[in-house]
Motif scaffolding. Structure first.
Motif, mmCIF file in Angstrom:
data_model
loop_
_atom_site.group_PDB
_atom_site.id
_atom_site.type_symbol
_atom_site.label_atom_id
_atom_site.label_comp_id
_atom_site.label_asym_id
_atom_site.label_seq_id
_atom_site.Cartn_x
_atom_site.Cartn_y
_atom_site.Cartn_z
ATOM 1 N N GLN A 172 68.475 63.672 -0.027
ATOM 2 C CA GLN A 172 68.075 64.163 1.187
ATOM 3 C C GLN A 172 67.440 63.356 2.039
ATOM 4 O O GLN A 172 67.481 63.195 3.279
ATOM 5 C CB GLN A 172 67.445 65.309 1.450
ATOM 6 N N LYS A 224 63.737 77.662 -4.888
ATOM 7 C CA LYS A 224 64.629 76.870 -3.932
ATOM 8 C C LYS A 224 64.914 77.463 -2.880
ATOM 9 O O LYS A 224 66.102 76.952 -2.434
ATOM 10 C CB LYS A 224 65.726 76.471 -4.813
ATOM 11 N N ASP A 225 64.987 78.640 -2.627
ATOM 12 C CA ASP A 225 65.391 79.449 -1.715
ATOM 13 C C ASP A 225 66.820 79.744 -2.052
ATOM 14 O O ASP A 225 67.941 79.562 -1.193
ATOM 15 C CB ASP A 225 65.443 78.704 -0.223
ATOM 16 N N LEU A 226 67.158 79.964 -3.209
ATOM 17 C CA LEU A 226 68.464 80.224 -3.893
ATOM 18 C C LEU A 226 68.410 81.813 -3.986
ATOM 19 O O LEU A 226 67.718 82.325 -4.742
ATOM 20 C CB LEU A 226 68.622 79.502 -5.138
ATOM 21 N N PRO A 244 71.632 73.146 -5.620
ATOM 22 C CA PRO A 244 70.475 72.798 -4.598
ATOM 23 C C PRO A 244 70.065 74.023 -3.590
ATOM 24 O O PRO A 244 69.076 74.015 -3.320
ATOM 25 C CB PRO A 244 71.252 71.590 -3.891
ATOM 26 N N SER A 245 71.347 75.067 -3.419
ATOM 27 C CA SER A 245 70.923 75.760 -2.185
ATOM 28 C C SER A 245 72.038 77.034 -2.330
ATOM 29 O O SER A 245 72.975 76.668 -3.058
ATOM 30 C CB SER A 245 70.892 75.102 -0.857
ATOM 31 N N GLY A 246 72.091 77.749 -1.532
ATOM 32 C CA GLY A 246 73.146 78.807 -1.454
ATOM 33 C C GLY A 246 72.788 79.979 -2.147
ATOM 34 O O GLY A 246 71.650 80.539 -2.283
ATOM 35 N N ARG A 247 73.710 80.282 -3.231
ATOM 36 C CA ARG A 247 73.457 81.475 -3.917
ATOM 37 C C ARG A 247 74.107 81.239 -5.269
ATOM 38 O O ARG A 247 74.805 80.408 -5.537
ATOM 39 C CB ARG A 247 74.105 82.753 -3.297
ATOM 40 N N ASP A 281 64.440 66.362 -3.557
ATOM 41 C CA ASP A 281 65.992 65.819 -3.433
ATOM 42 C C ASP A 281 65.915 64.465 -2.938
ATOM 43 O O ASP A 281 65.973 64.375 -1.733
ATOM 44 C CB ASP A 281 66.879 66.763 -3.017
#
Lengths: 148, 698
Positions: A57, B558-560, B596-599, A54
Motif C-alpha cells: 500500500q 483489520k476491519d474484516l 487484507p480487507s472485506g469479509r 501492508d
C-alpha cells in the motif's frame, strides 16, 4: 524590598518539544501482535512510531499515507518485516532507495542467511535483524541506525 | 564296358568324322550305375540297327546322317542318366522317343494360331512362314514342347504392337528342319546366353504339369540330333532357332500318326496371357505395416514377377524396372530391403549401390545385388556397401532365404538403434553397445537403490526429529499459557491501559503458539504413520462457533467482517474432535490472516454423510498457478525468504493432510465465481467406535 526571581534555565525539554525531537519510526509489519509488541517497545524507548500493515500500500503512495501522528513519508527510520503478503521488505527497501531518500531501513526476518544479508546491504539497509529478538537487541539496532 | 550297345557304339568309331558325341557317350557309360546302363540299353535300343549297319562298313550319306543322329540321341540320354539330381535331368520316361509320321506344317499352323487371340489382344503382328505340307517322322510331343516354349517366350517378351515371326525352313531333300521364332522383345544379355539353357534355372511354368524350360527344349532337339540356339538379329529383337532331323534313323518303326490338336497350345497361350496381365499390374501392393517391405529393381519382367511371387507370402513388395526409378521409389518408401539387378538400366551396379548408401534415409536398409555369374565387376558392389550378392541364375528358394535373412538383420539393427537412440548400420557395434548400456543401466539401478535407502533413512531421521521437537515445545507452551491465564486472573495486578492490552495480546499469542505446536505434533504423527484417531460424536456447530470467536479479534483489528452461517439443524459428526478442531482453527485462521480487507464468511452445511464447512473471502482471486503452489509442500525456503508470499502462515498442505487424516478433504473451489475465494472442507462421518492406525497420508 521585592525579591526578583529569575527563572532557572530549563534543563529538560517539555513534553511536546521532546516529542518533536524524537526520531520517527515507520513500522511495517502484517502480524498484529508482533506489530503491537514492536510499537510498544519502541515507544517505551522514546521513539514516535507510525504503524502500517501492508508495504504494497505504501510503495508509490508514501506521500499519501497519513497516520494519526503525521505523514509516513517523514519517518527517519523504516523497520519492515521481510515476508508479508503484500510487498516484501526488500521491495520496500528498493523503492526507498530508488527515490534517493536518506531514510534508514532495518529489515527483520525469520530466515536470515548470507544471501539475504548480501542483498539487503547491497540495497543499503542499515541492519538485518533475525526473529525472534529481545527488547535490548531491537533498541540497540535502532539506536545505531538513528541515534536519539 | 561290355553292354551290347556300348560295344556296338565303339565299333562305329571308324565311320565317324566327328567323334565328340561318341567320346562323351563312352565316358558317360563309365559313369552310369548298372541300373542306369540298363535304362540306357532300353532307351537306346531303337538305334541299334543304325549302329550295326554303320559298324558293318558301307556308309552312305544317309547312313552317316542316321549315325550322327543316333549318337547324338544316345549321348543326350546318357548325359541325363549320368547327371546329378541337382541339375534336374530328364527322367527316363521323358527321354524315351516316340516317333510318328507328322505333317509338320499343319501342326505348326495350329499351334501358332492358338496364339492369335493373345496377339490380337496385344496388337502384335504374328506371322507364320512355312512351306507347303511337309511330312516327317519325329517325336511330336517333344517338338510341340519346343515350339510352344519358344512361342511362349516370344509372347512374354514382345511389347505391344511388336512382331513375332515364326519360320520353318525345311527344303526338299534336306535332312534337317530349322524352325526360328523371332520377336521384338529385349535381347538376352550376352552374359546370360548359355545360362538360359541351364535346366536348373527356376523359371518353369507348369502347364499340364509339364515344365517349360529352355534346357529341356534343348535336350529334346538334341534327342532328334539337333540343337537349340540363340541368335541376335542385326536389327534388334531376339531369335531362337531349333534344328532337328526330319526323319528317324533307320530301323525305328514309327507309331500311328497323331491328329492335329491345339489344346495344349491354347492352354499355353492362356497361361502367357494371364502372366502378362499379372505383370502389367506389378506395382505397389497394399502395404501391410506389419510385414517387411522389399523393393525389387529388375528389368527382366519374368524374373521380376517370379521374385514378387516367391516373396508374396510374408513380405510387401515394391517394383521398379530401372535403377533411377528404383532409387526414387526407395527414397520415398524406405523399404527394409532393396533387391537390385546390376544390369538394370538407368543407374548401374556400383553407382546404384553408392547412391543408396549415400542417402541418409536409406542408411539402414539392406541391399541385395543380383548379378550375372560371370560379372566380375559385381564384387565391387559389395565393397561399395551392398550386404549380399546373388549370382544369376539362382534358385528362388535361395533368393528367398537370403532375403529373409537380410531383412531380419535389418530389423535387428532397427531395434538396437531405437534402444540406443542411434543411427548405425554396424550390427556388431550396436549389439556391443546395447550390452554396455544394459550393464550401465544395471549399475545405475543399484546406485538408485542405494540412494533410495539413504533417502529413506534421512526421512526417518527427520520424522523422528519432528516428533521429538514438537513434543518438547508442548511443555514450555503449556507453562506459558498457564502463567498468562493466571496473570489475567490475578486481582492484585493493577490492570489498565497498556498492561491489560499487553496481557491480552500475550494471551492471544500464546494460544496461537499452542495451536501451532498442536498442528506440528498432529502432522508429525500423520506423516510418520503413527496417528491414532479417537472417534466420538460431537457438535460441529459449537466447535465452529468457538473457532470463529477465537479468530474474531484478528478480523476486527483489520476491519474484516467475519460472519458465521449455520443450518438450523446439523447432525452431530462422528469424527476425531481434536483433529477437526485443529483443522478448523488452521483453515479459518489462514483465511482471516491473508484477507487484507472485506469479509470472511463461514458456513456449515450437512451432507448425506457428514458435513461441509465453507470459508469464503473477498480477497484477490488466487490464480490457477498459485492454487497449485498453495497446496504444495515443496515451496522452497528461498521463496519463503524473498518473495512476498501467497499468504504467510502454514502451507495449506498441512491443513489438507490433517483433513485427510479424518477421511476428509480440503479444496479451493476452482468453479467459484467470486468475488474472492472459496475454501471447502469436507468432513465425512467416520465409523465408530473405531480404533485404528492411520496410513501415511502422502
Amino acid at each position: 524590598m521585592n525579591d526578583v526571581s529569575i527563572e532557572p534555565l530549563r534543563d529538560t525539554l517539555d513534553e511536546d518539544d521532546a516529542q518533536m525531537l524524537k526520531p520517527v519510526v515507520c513500522l511495517i509489519e502484517d502480524d498484529p501482535d508482533l506489530r503491537a509488541a514492536l510499537a510498544a517497545t519502541l515507544r517505551a524507548a522514546g521513539y514516535a512510531v507510525r504503524e502500517a500493515s501492508d508495504g504494497s500500500q505504501l510503495i508509490g503512495n508514501w506521500a499519501m499515507v497519513q497516520t494519526d501522528v503525521g505523514a509516513l513519508i517523514d519517518a527517519d527510520l523504516i523497520i519492515t518485516d521481510q515476508r508479508m503478503p503484500g510487498a516484501s521488505g526488500l521491495e520496500v527497501l528498493s523503492d526507498v532507495r530508488r527515490r534517493d531518500w536518506a531514510t534508514q531501513v532495518v529489515i527483520i526476518s525469520a530466515f536470515v542467511d548470507d544471501a539475504l544479508k548480501h542483498e539487503a546491504y547491497r540495497l543499503g539497509a542499515a541492519a538485518v535483524l533475525a526473529k525472534p529478538f529481545g527488547m535490548e537487541e531491537l533498541i540497540d539496532t535502532v539506536e545505531n541506525a538513528v541515534p536519539l | 564296358m561290355s553292354t551290347p550297345l556300348a560295344l556296338l557304339a565303339g565299333d562305329t568309331r571308324a565311320a565317324l568324322v566327328d567323334t565328340r558325341d561318341l567320346d562323351v557317350l563312352m565316358q558317360r557309360l563309365e559313369q552310369l550305375t548298372p541300373d542306369g546302363l540298363a535304362t540306357l540299353e532300353a532307351l537306346g535300343a531303337p538305334f541299334a540297327p543304325t549302329l550295326r549297319e554303320a559298324a558293318a562298313g558301307q556308309l552312305t550319306r544317309e547312313l552317316r546322317h542316321d549315325l550322327r543322329v543316333s549318337l547324338a540321341a544316345l549321348r543326350t540320354m546318357a548325359d541325363h542318366l549320368a547327371a546329378p539330381a541337382s541339375s534336374r535331368p530328364l527322367s527316363a520316361e521323358a527321354l524315351r522317343l516316340h516317333h510318328s509320321p507328322v505333317d509338320l506344317t499343319a501342326h505348326l499352323r495350329a499351334w501358332v494360331e492358338a496364339f492369335r487371340p493373345l496377339a490380337d489382344a496385344r496388337a502384335i503382328a504374328l506371322e507364320l512362314d512355312a512351306p507347303a505340307p511337309r511330312p516327317c517322322t519325329v517325336d511330336l510331343g517333344k517338338l510341340e514342347t519346343v515350339v510352344l516354349n519358344l512361342l511362349f517366350n516370344a509372347f512374354k517378351y514382345t511389347p505391344t504392337r511388336g512382331r513375332v515371326i515364326v519360320r520353318l525352313d525345311a527344303p526338299a531333300g534336306a535332312t534337317d528342319a530349322v524352325l526360328s521364332v523371332r520377336d521384338d522383345g529385349p535381347p538376352v544379355p550376352e552374359a546370360e546366353w548359355h545360362a538360359i539353357f541351364d535346366r536348373a534355372r527356376q523359371l518353369e511354368r507348369n502347364v499340364f504339369s509339364l515344365g517349360f524350360n529352355l534346357g529341356v527344349s534343348l535336350a529334346y532337339c538334341q534327342l532328334h540330333g539337333g540343337t537349340l540356339e540363340l541368335r541376335r538379329p542385326r536389327d534388334g529383337g531376339c531369335a531362337f532357332a531349333a534344328r532337328w532331323s526330319m526323319n528317324a534313323p533307320r530301323g525305328i518303326s514309327p507309331g500311328a500318326p497323331a491328329a492335329v490338336d491345339d489344346t495344349f497350345a491354347r492352354a499355353v497361350a492362356e497361361v502367357a496371357a494371364r502372366e502378362l496381365e499379372a505383370e502389367a499390374t506389378l506395382g505397389v501392393c497394399a502395404t501391410d505395416g506389419s510385414r517387411p517391405t522389399v523393393l525389387i529393381i529388375e528389368s527382366a519382367r519374368a524374373l521380376h514377377r517370379a521374385l514378387v511371387d516367391c516373396l508374396r507370402d510374408g513380405f510387401n513388395t515394391l517394383s521398379a524396372f530401372d535403377g533411377r526409378e528404383g532409387l526414387d521409389l526407395a527414397l520415398r518408401k524406405r523399404p527394409d530391403l532393396i533387391v537390385a539387378d546390376t544390369g538394370a538400366p538407368g543407374l548401374e551396379g556400383e553407382a546404384f549401390v553408392r547412391a543408396v548408401r549415400a542417402a541418409p534415409q536409406l542408411e539402414n536398409a539392406s541391399l541385395l545385388v543380383l548379378a550375372a555369374y560371370d560379372d566380375v565387376a559385381a564384387v565391387r558392389t559389395l565393397e561399395a556397401g551392398a550386404n549380399d550378392l546373388l549370382r544369376k541364375p539362382f534358385l528362388l528358394q535361395e533368393a528367398r532365404a537370403r532375403i529373409t535373412g537380410l531383412v531380419a538383420a535389418k530389423r535387428a539393427r532397427d531395434i538396437l538403434n531405437d534402444t540406443l537412440g542411434r543411427r548405425d548400420a554396424d550390427l556388431i557395434r550396436l549389439a556391443n553397445d546395447a550390452r554396455t548400456q544394459q550393464k550401465a543401466l544395471q549399475s545405475t539401478l543399484e546406485e538408485l537403490n542405494a540412494a533410495r535407502e539413504v533417502a529413506e533413512r534421512a526421512s526417518l531421521v527427520k520424522s523422528n526429529f519432528l516428533r521429538m521437537i514438537s513434543h518438547e515445545l508442548a511443555t514450555p507452551v503449556a507453562a506459558l499459557q498457564l502463567h498468562v491465564q493466571a496473570l489475567a486472573k490475578d486481582p492484585s495486578l493493577a490492570l489498565g491501559g497498556p498492561t491489560t492490552e499487553g496481557l491480552r495480546r500475550t494471551g492471544r499469542v500464546s494460544r496461537r503458539l499452542h495451536h501451532l505446536v498442536d498442528t506440528m505434533v498432529a502432522w508429525a504423527r500423520v506423516e510418520s504413520g503413527r496417528l491414532k484417531r479417537t472417534v466420538s460424536n460431537f457438535d460441529v456447530a459449537t466447535l465452529v462457533q468457538e473457532v470463529v470467536e477465537e479468530v474474531r479479534s484478528y478480523a476486527t483489528e483489520k476491519d474484516l467482517a467475519l460472519n458465521l452461517q449455520l443450518e438450523r439443524w446439523l447432525p452431530p459428526l462422528p469424527s476425531d474432535k481434536k483433529l477437526v478442531h485443529l483443522v478448523l482453527i488452521d483453515l479459518i485462521g489462514f483465511v482471516v490472516q491473508n484477507a487484507p480487507s472485506g469479509r470472511v464468511d463461514v458456513s456449515v452445511v450437512p451432507l448425506r454423510s457428514g458435513l461441509q464447512v465453507r470459508v469464503r473471502d473477498t480477497a484477490r482471486r488466487i490464480s490457477a498457478g498459485d492454487r497449485a503452489d498453495l497446496f504444495s509442500p515443496l515451496e522452497s525456503i528461498a521463496d519463503l525468504r524473498w518473495r512476498s508470499g501467497h499468504g504467510s502462515g502454514l502451507g495449506l498442505y498441512v491443513v489438507r493432510d490433517l483433513a485427510r487424516a479424518v477421511a476428509g478433504e480440503l479444496e479451493l473451489d476452482a468453479g467459484f465465481q467470486g468475488p474472492g475465494n472459496l475454501f471447502v472442507l469436507t468432513l465425512p462421518a467416520l465409523p465408530h467406535p473405531e480404533v485404528h492406525h492411520e496410513r501415511r497420508v502422502h
